[in-house]
Each structure stands twice: as structure tokens, then as C-alpha cells.
Design an enzyme around this catalytic site. Sequence first.
Site, mmCIF file in Angstrom:
data_model
loop_
_atom_site.group_PDB
_atom_site.id
_atom_site.type_symbol
_atom_site.label_atom_id
_atom_site.label_comp_id
_atom_site.label_asym_id
_atom_site.label_seq_id
_atom_site.Cartn_x
_atom_site.Cartn_y
_atom_site.Cartn_z
ATOM 1 N N SER A 206 25.690 -25.101 -11.179
ATOM 2 C CA SER A 206 25.881 -25.580 -12.553
ATOM 3 C C SER A 206 27.245 -25.201 -13.124
ATOM 4 O O SER A 206 27.798 -25.930 -13.952
ATOM 5 C CB SER A 206 24.786 -25.005 -13.458
ATOM 6 O OG SER A 206 23.548 -25.509 -13.052
ATOM 7 N N HIS B 23 23.892 -13.075 -15.039
ATOM 8 C CA HIS B 23 24.485 -14.312 -14.520
ATOM 9 C C HIS B 23 24.073 -15.543 -15.341
ATOM 10 O O HIS B 23 24.890 -16.363 -15.727
ATOM 11 C CB HIS B 23 23.994 -14.495 -13.078
ATOM 12 C CG HIS B 23 25.056 -14.917 -12.138
ATOM 13 N ND1 HIS B 23 25.610 -14.081 -11.209
ATOM 14 C CD2 HIS B 23 25.673 -16.098 -11.975
ATOM 15 C CE1 HIS B 23 26.516 -14.712 -10.522
ATOM 16 N NE2 HIS B 23 26.582 -15.938 -10.970
ATOM 17 N N GLU C 205 17.673 -11.325 -12.512
ATOM 18 C CA GLU C 205 17.614 -9.966 -13.066
ATOM 19 C C GLU C 205 18.921 -9.550 -13.733
ATOM 20 O O GLU C 205 18.941 -8.616 -14.526
ATOM 21 C CB GLU C 205 17.277 -8.981 -11.938
ATOM 22 C CG GLU C 205 15.839 -9.151 -11.463
ATOM 23 C CD GLU C 205 15.507 -8.284 -10.279
ATOM 24 O OE1 GLU C 205 16.413 -7.577 -9.781
ATOM 25 O OE2 GLU C 205 14.355 -8.327 -9.845
HETATM 26 C C1 DLZ Z 1 25.368 -17.951 -8.571
HETATM 27 C C2 DLZ Z 1 24.307 -18.799 -9.163
HETATM 28 C C3 DLZ Z 1 23.089 -18.233 -9.563
HETATM 29 C C4 DLZ Z 1 22.795 -16.789 -9.427
HETATM 30 N N1 DLZ Z 1 22.103 -18.988 -10.061
HETATM 31 C C5 DLZ Z 1 22.300 -20.325 -10.212
HETATM 32 C C6 DLZ Z 1 21.280 -21.149 -10.761
HETATM 33 O O1 DLZ Z 1 20.169 -20.733 -11.076
HETATM 34 N N2 DLZ Z 1 21.573 -22.455 -10.925
HETATM 35 C C7 DLZ Z 1 22.781 -22.999 -10.604
HETATM 36 O O2 DLZ Z 1 22.979 -24.203 -10.810
HETATM 37 N N3 DLZ Z 1 23.754 -22.241 -10.056
HETATM 38 C C8 DLZ Z 1 23.543 -20.931 -9.850
HETATM 39 N N4 DLZ Z 1 24.526 -20.143 -9.301
HETATM 40 C C9 DLZ Z 1 25.746 -20.787 -8.786
HETATM 41 C C10 DLZ Z 1 26.842 -20.981 -9.848
HETATM 42 O O3 DLZ Z 1 26.507 -22.006 -10.746
HETATM 43 C C11 DLZ Z 1 28.177 -21.360 -9.156
HETATM 44 O O4 DLZ Z 1 27.970 -22.443 -8.287
HETATM 45 C C12 DLZ Z 1 28.793 -20.230 -8.369
HETATM 46 O O5 DLZ Z 1 28.908 -19.073 -9.158
HETATM 47 C C13 DLZ Z 1 30.185 -20.619 -7.820
HETATM 48 O O6 DLZ Z 1 31.069 -20.911 -8.896
#
Ligand code: DLZ
Length: 221
Positions: A61, A147, A144
Amino acid sequence: MATLKGPGAPQKHDGSGLRVAIVHARWNNTIIDALVSGAKKAMLGQGVKEENIVVESVPGSYELPLAVQRVYAASQIQSTASAVAGGMGSLASGIGDLLGGSNSTTDLQGSLQPGPPEPEKKDVKGLRHTFDAIIAIGVLIKGESMHFEYIADAVSHGLMRVQLDTGVPVIFGLLTVLNEGQGLARAGLEGGTGKEAKGHNHGEDWGNAAVELGVKRKGWG
Ligand code: DLZ
């Protein structure tokens, strides 16, 4: 019982003249796939042509705002190229007119005769005009750490910025949920991914919003 929440019954709009991009993240892809399908289904139901729905994906995202901005910019460049190609066609037919080969000819009695068919205007495939709306789809599931909060905040502000900077409607298809179950329910996948699946697919609302905003945006100029 009618629910108080949600946008109400979708307004009917003629989406047949619209081009819409869906830009989606790939994290939590079962939920994403259902949301993307819901958005497409709603747009097709409002007359948007399948070939005018362009789908692009990014890893997560966090990448959505930049991707939406660049996808829109690329479509502007391509539509300019397409217009220039069309312009060349007009120029060619204008020269044809000067040389006596115009599209319609007037005979000596002054009556209008049908001329040779208009030169075919070549469109760059699928790139007839810029996107009328872009749907950004992502699913953030709280973990947790912090982020979730940082990404949700950055993406929300980023998408709004792209929308206001470019003037193209950016539909906010970012689910920010506390657990996977909440995400599945909002993608119409409560209880499973097969026939037993229940729940409202928010992707459909986003598809309808894209058509409404795309049509209204044309009127707003
Ligand atoms: C790193 C990460 C995490 C922990 N969770 C999600 C999530 O729940 N949904 C999502 O779309 N992306 C997640 N990401 C990835 C980050 O959006 C992003 O792709 C990375 O940090 C690289 O820039």
C-alpha cells in the site's frame, strides 16, 4: 432492515465513455483480489467497457500514491501522443483537400458528393484519453508495531494529494483493519472464499464511486 451506513443505493450513471485505472497493492492478496473483482463488476454494471479498465499492481500500500500519480501522468502523455497522431491525420487530410482530394467534393453543379472515406484515425491501443478516475486499492492489517499507523497515514494523505494536485478523482480503496477477519468481511468473503462467502464487498462501492466521479468530473471541467 436498511442499514444506516454506506453510500446508499448506487446512483445510475452512464460509464460507457469512461476510462478507469485500478492500482492495487499485492499484500493480503486474497482480500485484494475480491476487492478488485468487486470494483470491476460494479463498473461493468454501469457500462464501463472492459477494455477501458486498466489494472496495475504494486507490492504494498505504501507504493500506491506514487503509482497512482505516475499511472495518471503516463496516460496524459499517451493521450497527447494519440491526439498528435490524430492531428497528423487531420493535417494529412487537410493537405489532401488542397490537392483536390478532400473528403467531400463539390461537383460543377454545386451539389455535395460523397468523397473517399475519411482516413482511419489511429489510436494508440487502449490509450484514447486520460483516466477519468483511478481506484487505489490496498489492505492494511494492524500488526504489533506502529507500521500500520505510519503507512495508513502516509497513504491516505498521499492519495488525497495526488487527487487534488492532478484533479483526477482518486477513489480511496484502502482498507485499514484490525485483523484479517475484518478485511475478509469487507471484501464479501466472510465465512470463506466459496459460495458460502457473505458480507458486503466494498470494492463495488469504489467501482460505483469511480463511475459517478468520472462522469461528474467531466461536467465540472
Ligand atoms: C511492510 C508492510 C506491512 C508490515 N504490512 C502491510 C500491509 O498490511 N498491507 C500492505 O499493503 N503493505 C504492507 N507492508 C508493505 C508496505 O506497504 C510497503 O510495500 C513496503 O514497506 C515497501 O515500501
